[in-house]
Each structure stands twice: as structure tokens, then as C-alpha cells.
Design an enzyme around this catalytic site. Sequence first.
Site, short mmCIF file in Angstrom:
data_model
loop_
_atom_site.label_atom_id
_atom_site.label_comp_id
_atom_site.label_asym_id
_atom_site.label_seq_id
_atom_site.Cartn_x
_atom_site.Cartn_y
_atom_site.Cartn_z
CG ASP A 1 -3.64 -1.74 -5.44
OD1 ASP A 1 -4.73 -1.63 -6.03
OD2 ASP A 1 -2.58 -2.02 -6.01
CG ASP B 1 -8.21 -0.94 -8.65
OD1 ASP B 1 -7.93 0.24 -8.95
OD2 ASP B 1 -7.63 -1.91 -9.17
CD GLU B 2 -4.12 2.41 -7.67
OE1 GLU B 2 -3.12 2.41 -6.92
OE2 GLU B 2 -4.05 2.24 -8.91
#
Length: 361
Positions: free
Chosen positions: A11, A105-106
Site C-alpha cells: 500500500d 496505489d495498492e
Amino acid sequence: MEKVRKIIHVDMDAFYASVEQMDNPDLRGKPVAVGGNRERGVVAAASYEARFYGVRSAMSGKLAALKCPKLVFVKPRFDRYKELSNQIREIFYDYTDLVEPLSLDEAFLDVTENKVNNPSATLIAQEIRGRIREEVGLNASAGISYNKFLAKTASDINKPNGQAVILPKEAEAFLEKLPIEKFFGIGKVTAEKMKSIGIHNGHDLKQFSIQYLTKKFGKSGLHFFNIVRGIHLSEVQPNRIRKSLSAENTFEKDLSDRVSFEAALLEIFEELKRRINRTGIKGRTVTLKIKYSDFTIQTRSKTFEQYPEEQKIWETVMDLLQQDALALPVRLFGIGLSNLNVEIEQEHFGEQLWIDFDGEL
């Protein structure tokens, strides 16, 4: 011996805001909100400096400005975020093809069996985070465990720029103490509903039967019953079509002369050749990526009708280097191939892989 998967959840830390601070040094150390403004709109992301004042994503810009009078609003640049997200995912694919992106983003990674033959998911996570820092310039946090739910939960424990592992023998005791709002998949509304019937943490949740939870929360009741016991059977679902193959390097000191340029590019090219030989991938487009000392990025490309051989790729890189004078000292070089001869689809990944569990992750 128990068989168990080894899952990493990576993350990025305050991704959008961190990108803006990286690309604009004037924003570093300042409270930044991506999206919205002081009068209207909604905050898409907030830097950690802004979060200190209570600014959060999905908050109105007006309220955010009231909470933090010195808040700096910037317009989102999703093309830039996607560019860096793709770069980060390419790092993931150096370790495993079992990558399940959740957003820009993860992502989840199954490293039960991996391309670097490292039995430690913990060490792989450390290496991945280090590469993201060195090659992209951003910080990431990670969680490691034997299923996706626990890995996702673990990634929040030592944020920002940290990681945590939840071992099988630790899972139930950890979950019993976990506040109910910290459970992945339990949102604010559900958490409030649970608290209204006396469920404040995992221990409380564990006291209720499947029948009661199903009656109260529908199909999610079974999910809640299982996760508090560390049971989450969902596999990492890769959905990847490789569109490029690349290698790059961020230098400890900025480069400023032709000799150091060529030496650095030769080292990067050798790494690209190793990846070409390992994957069998060829590409018709050769791209030279340049990140300057002020963090601006320039790309130069050339496309061929046929797939160029390795020597031709190197000659093309040199031609692209000489195409124009470099504007500033260089922080990063990258060499990439696109318009590839293969597309790696989801069905090529095969079934879930398992290995004997030795008590460590």
C-alpha cells in the site's frame, strides 16, 4: 506439515499527495490536499502533514480548509499517478505473476512460490519497498500474512513506510483485540451497527453465531464469522496484460557527463537483457526514460517494423541519448520495450500454488 499461502499487501503511503510532493519540492513538508479547493469540491487524497490536522479523503474542500488553514490544494494528475502505478507494478512482476491490483496505489501479491526463489515473504516485502523507494522515489507500506484479509490488515499497522507480519499462530489473538472498524471490509455504517449490538472488537464479534450474523448482516454475516477466526479463502486474482518490459536505476549522485551516462545505461541494458532472456519478450518500440535532478521526466522513443535484436536496441538507446542535449544532471535512466510480441493473460497464470509452511512468512 500445514500448507499455507504467503501473501503480501503493498500500500503506497498517501500516494497522490506524495507524488505531488515528489514532483514539486516546494510542497514537501507542507499539508497538501489533492482535489477540491477552499470553496467547493472534495479532497481525493491528503498528505500526512494534512492528516495531522484531520484532513481526510472524501472530505469537502471547505471543511478541509477550516481544519487546516495553511492547506495547499493541488489539482489531481491521474495520468501521472497511473504512470507511476504501472512502474510500481512492474517491480511486483519481477517477483510474481500473481498480482491483484486493488487500485492505483495498492495490490496483493502471492509469493508462495516466486521468481527470486526467496522463501521469506517478509524479506521480499522489504526488498520491494526498497526498490519502490529507490526506483520511483516514494514510500510504501506492506502487510504479510497467510491470507488477503490479514495481509491487508497488517499493512496498516506500521504505516507510513513500514511493514508488519501476522503469523498463523498469532492471527486469532490479534483479531480478538482489533477494533471492529479496523477490520478490512467493515465500513463506518456497518461498524456503527455492530457497536449498537455490543460488537466493539474481534472478541465481541466472535461471540455471535453464523445464524445470528447472517440474519443481522445478510450474506456478509458468514464473511464476518470467518474473518474473525482468521479464515479467508479468497485467492489473489491476477488480471494482467503486460504492455511493456523495462529496467531502470536511480543514482546515488546525479550524473552530468557523457561517460557516466553511457556506463549507467550499459548496466541498465544488461539488466533489461536478462529480463528479455528470462521472459522471451520482444518489443518493437524502444524507449529511453530520463528523470532529471529537478524530478522532471522526459521519454524518447523509436518504433521499428520488426522486433530489433539486442545489439540494435543498444544502438537505438545511444541514438536516443544523443538526440538532444540533456537539460540538467540526470537522477534516473530507464530503458523500456513496448509493442510487445506477447500478451500475458489471466488464464496463463494457472492454479493457486502451495508450499509447505515452516512457521515463518
